[in-house]
Design a protein around this motif. Structure first.
Motif, mmCIF file in Angstrom:
data_model
loop_
_atom_site.group_PDB
_atom_site.id
_atom_site.type_symbol
_atom_site.label_atom_id
_atom_site.label_comp_id
_atom_site.label_asym_id
_atom_site.label_seq_id
_atom_site.Cartn_x
_atom_site.Cartn_y
_atom_site.Cartn_z
ATOM 1 N N GLY A 12 0.857 -1.365 0.053
ATOM 2 C CA GLY A 12 0.077 -0.131 0.075
ATOM 3 C C GLY A 12 0.767 1.342 -0.051
ATOM 4 O O GLY A 12 0.355 2.330 0.289
ATOM 5 N N GLY A 13 2.111 1.296 -0.410
ATOM 6 C CA GLY A 13 2.722 2.343 -0.735
ATOM 7 C C GLY A 13 2.417 3.073 -1.813
ATOM 8 O O GLY A 13 1.636 2.643 -2.648
ATOM 9 N N ILE A 14 3.197 3.930 -2.475
ATOM 10 C CA ILE A 14 3.127 4.827 -3.631
ATOM 11 C C ILE A 14 3.139 3.819 -4.783
ATOM 12 O O ILE A 14 2.234 4.083 -5.693
ATOM 13 C CB ILE A 14 3.908 6.051 -3.470
ATOM 14 C CG1 ILE A 14 3.251 7.035 -4.632
ATOM 15 C CG2 ILE A 14 5.348 5.649 -3.977
ATOM 16 C CD1 ILE A 14 1.860 7.671 -4.152
ATOM 17 N N ALA A 42 9.025 3.935 2.788
ATOM 18 C CA ALA A 42 9.544 5.165 1.970
ATOM 19 C C ALA A 42 8.430 6.157 1.411
ATOM 20 O O ALA A 42 8.937 7.382 1.414
ATOM 21 C CB ALA A 42 10.376 4.477 0.955
ATOM 22 N N SER A 43 7.370 5.704 1.366
ATOM 23 C CA SER A 43 6.281 6.635 0.901
ATOM 24 C C SER A 43 6.086 7.616 1.905
ATOM 25 O O SER A 43 5.449 8.791 1.465
ATOM 26 C CB SER A 43 5.137 5.693 0.495
ATOM 27 O OG SER A 43 5.287 4.875 -0.439
ATOM 28 N N VAL A 44 6.033 7.395 2.864
ATOM 29 C CA VAL A 44 5.960 8.493 4.181
ATOM 30 C C VAL A 44 6.982 9.153 4.739
ATOM 31 O O VAL A 44 7.119 10.062 5.459
ATOM 32 C CB VAL A 44 5.028 7.906 5.337
ATOM 33 C CG1 VAL A 44 3.504 7.538 4.713
ATOM 34 C CG2 VAL A 44 5.513 6.976 6.051
ATOM 35 N N ARG A 45 8.330 8.663 4.272
ATOM 36 C CA ARG A 45 9.422 9.176 4.948
ATOM 37 C C ARG A 45 10.502 9.953 3.822
ATOM 38 O O ARG A 45 11.758 9.793 4.036
ATOM 39 C CB ARG A 45 10.380 7.864 5.609
ATOM 40 C CG ARG A 45 9.529 6.950 6.358
ATOM 41 C CD ARG A 45 10.346 5.846 7.084
ATOM 42 N NE ARG A 45 9.559 4.819 7.656
ATOM 43 C CZ ARG A 45 10.106 3.993 8.386
ATOM 44 N NH1 ARG A 45 11.148 3.888 8.931
ATOM 45 N NH2 ARG A 45 9.251 3.067 9.276
ATOM 46 N N ASN A 46 9.956 10.902 3.111
ATOM 47 C CA ASN A 46 10.712 11.482 2.105
ATOM 48 C C ASN A 46 10.261 13.087 2.251
ATOM 49 O O ASN A 46 9.555 13.412 3.191
ATOM 50 C CB ASN A 46 10.227 10.617 0.956
ATOM 51 C CG ASN A 46 8.645 10.930 0.520
ATOM 52 O OD1 ASN A 46 8.211 11.940 0.203
ATOM 53 N ND2 ASN A 46 8.044 9.789 0.502
ATOM 54 N N PHE A 47 10.744 13.626 1.397
ATOM 55 C CA PHE A 47 10.745 15.210 1.151
ATOM 56 C C PHE A 47 9.422 15.512 0.757
ATOM 57 O O PHE A 47 9.192 16.881 0.621
ATOM 58 C CB PHE A 47 11.850 15.555 0.094
ATOM 59 C CG PHE A 47 13.215 15.886 0.461
ATOM 60 C CD1 PHE A 47 13.629 16.743 1.469
ATOM 61 C CD2 PHE A 47 14.039 14.655 0.260
ATOM 62 C CE1 PHE A 47 15.061 16.724 1.717
ATOM 63 C CE2 PHE A 47 15.353 14.533 0.849
ATOM 64 C CZ PHE A 47 15.922 15.805 1.274
ATOM 65 N N VAL A 79 -8.434 15.228 -3.938
ATOM 66 C CA VAL A 79 -7.856 14.315 -3.247
ATOM 67 C C VAL A 79 -6.868 14.834 -2.335
ATOM 68 O O VAL A 79 -6.980 14.263 -0.968
ATOM 69 C CB VAL A 79 -7.201 13.152 -4.110
ATOM 70 C CG1 VAL A 79 -6.707 11.896 -3.273
ATOM 71 C CG2 VAL A 79 -8.313 12.474 -5.230
ATOM 72 N N LEU A 80 -5.950 15.671 -2.652
ATOM 73 C CA LEU A 80 -4.985 16.027 -1.819
ATOM 74 C C LEU A 80 -4.365 17.517 -2.371
ATOM 75 O O LEU A 80 -4.563 17.861 -3.259
ATOM 76 C CB LEU A 80 -3.848 15.006 -1.392
ATOM 77 C CG LEU A 80 -2.895 14.829 -2.742
ATOM 78 C CD1 LEU A 80 -1.754 13.980 -2.196
ATOM 79 C CD2 LEU A 80 -3.380 14.297 -4.009
ATOM 80 N N SER A 149 -0.429 9.054 1.073
ATOM 81 C CA SER A 149 -0.767 7.866 0.679
ATOM 82 C C SER A 149 -2.413 7.542 1.246
ATOM 83 O O SER A 149 -3.071 6.909 0.858
ATOM 84 C CB SER A 149 0.384 6.915 1.240
ATOM 85 O OG SER A 149 1.433 7.083 0.439
ATOM 86 N N ALA A 150 -2.439 8.091 2.593
ATOM 87 C CA ALA A 150 -3.543 7.857 3.235
ATOM 88 C C ALA A 150 -4.714 8.395 2.424
ATOM 89 O O ALA A 150 -5.928 7.922 2.338
ATOM 90 C CB ALA A 150 -3.767 8.354 4.800
#
Length: 381
Positions: A12-14, A42-47, A79-80, A149-150
């Motif tokens: 469920g990552g990017i 990694a999808s939530v731990r980036n710039f 969406v975001l 992602s959420a």
């Protein structure tokens, strides 16, 4: 009775979200599996950088721009939040200015050179001391990686008909039947394995021989900086020029690499190249480093953080350098491919390892893959 789907995406990552989107856009019944309560890799731990400027001219730059279109589509759909912030590569050394000028003159990417004054007008975070100029690219975007992602999952479920099963560890796939650690089973005509940095749970033999390597990066986040405007460009130092493949087309790159290796070999040891992404809140993400393979441990190195801060202070200026968060991320990277793709068995595709470009490339890479698999190209809008 075992539930039946057209497509099952594992991860469920990017990368997994990109495949779920491409499949659902083709009218397919899709189920998505993620072992955590929400994506935590990694999808939530980036710039939060969407970074086309880092991709080499040709197909990969086009894939990055296709990804960019999808991010803007998600913004249009509500969406975001997606900021069209662009980026500035700063030059504090003559060889950096020469390389950026050479890159612009090639005409392969949308970019322009800026004078020191023009750099400072666009970003209050550029250090004016020793600043020779910079290169602006308008194509880069910013999203909040902590929530992106959420938000995408929520939209896929509510509007695109995707079923999402979180806290569901998939432990085996056999003849299009998926089994979880809890003993539940699902069937799907096509299964896409997007397992991120987990190279052992599913198809470990294939992934072990794939050439993929794990990469660990350390990152920092400052407290909120005052007087930051929405849309402030991403900033990159001259150190990044030796990291992104887009600049390999410049003959002057070798001279820059030699200078850095002679002056600061410790930066090459830990793969340090410094960048910053500042959010409308003023909070600024700073980084990063790169350790590979056996060099990776669960423990972060204070030496790396100190080196990053040393280099960050040379090229950026923050009114408050207080660091409120420190973390690391781990991703899989192939030495030559933008992503590792393999047919594991009939109806099962492995799709792993976009490296540090997952946010930039995943939508475009998944779009390309589905076009190849189905022979049908879908338009973004």
């Amino acid at each position: 009775m075992t539930p039946q789907y057209d497509v099952a995406v594992i991860g469920g990552g990017i990368v997994g979200l990109a495949h779920a989107l491409m499949a659902s856009r083709r009218g397919l019944k899709v189920i998505l599996f993620e072992r955590s309560p929400i994506a935590q890799g990694a999808s939530v731990r980036n710039f939060g950088m969407i970074w086309p400027i880092g991709q080499p001219a040709g197909e990969l730059y086009e894939v990055a721009m296709k990804s960019r279109d999808y991010w803007l589509m998600l913004r249009k759909e509500g969406v975001l939040e997606v900021e069209e912030c662009g980026s500035i590569h700063l030059a504090h050394h003559q060889d950096e200015l020469d390389l950026l000028t050479e890159f612009c003159e090639q005409g392969t990417h949308e970019c322009e050179m800026l004078s020191p004054r023009e750099v400072l007008e666009r970003s209050p975070l550029a250090n004016p001391t020793g600043l020779l100029g910079g290169m602006f690219s308008p194509t880069e975007l910013r999203v909040n990686p902590r929530v992106a992602s959420a938000q995408i999952v929520d939209w896929l479920v509510k509007t695109q008909g995707v079923e999402a099963c979180f806290e569901t560890q998939i432990i085996s796939i056999d003849e299009n039947t998926i089994q979880s650690a809890g003993g539940k089973r699902w069937k799907a005509d096509q299964i896409v394995v997007c397992s991120g940095s987990d190279l052992q749970t599913l198809y470990s033999e294939i992934l072990e021989n794939s050439g993929l390597k794990l990469c660990k990066l350390q990152m920092l986040k400052s407290v909120a900086q005052p007087e930051i405007k929405s849309g402030t460009p991403h900033l990159a130092s001259g150190l990044t020029l030796r990291h992104y493949s887009s600049f390999e087309s410049c003959p002057s790159l070798e001279k820059l690499k030699r200078r850095i290796a002679e002056e600061s070999p410790e930066l090459d040891t830990f793969g340090i190249h410094v960048m910053t992404s500042t959010f409308p809140s003023g909070e600024t993400i700073l980084g990063d480093s790169h350790e590979y393979g056996d060099a990776i441990t669960p423990f972060d190195k204070s030496e790396i953080d100190e080196l990053m801060l040393r280099e960050l202070r040379k090229v950026f200026q923050l009114k408050d350098w207080t660091i409120q968060e420190r973390w690391h991320g781990i991703y899989a990277k192939h030495p030559t491919l933008p992503v590792f793709e393999a047919k594991a068995e009939d109806g099962v595709q492995i799709f792993v390892g976009p490296g540090g470009a997952g946010m930039t490339m995943s939508f475009g890479l998944a779009d390309r893959a589905w076009n190849n698999w189905t022979g049908v190209e879908k338009q973004n809008a």
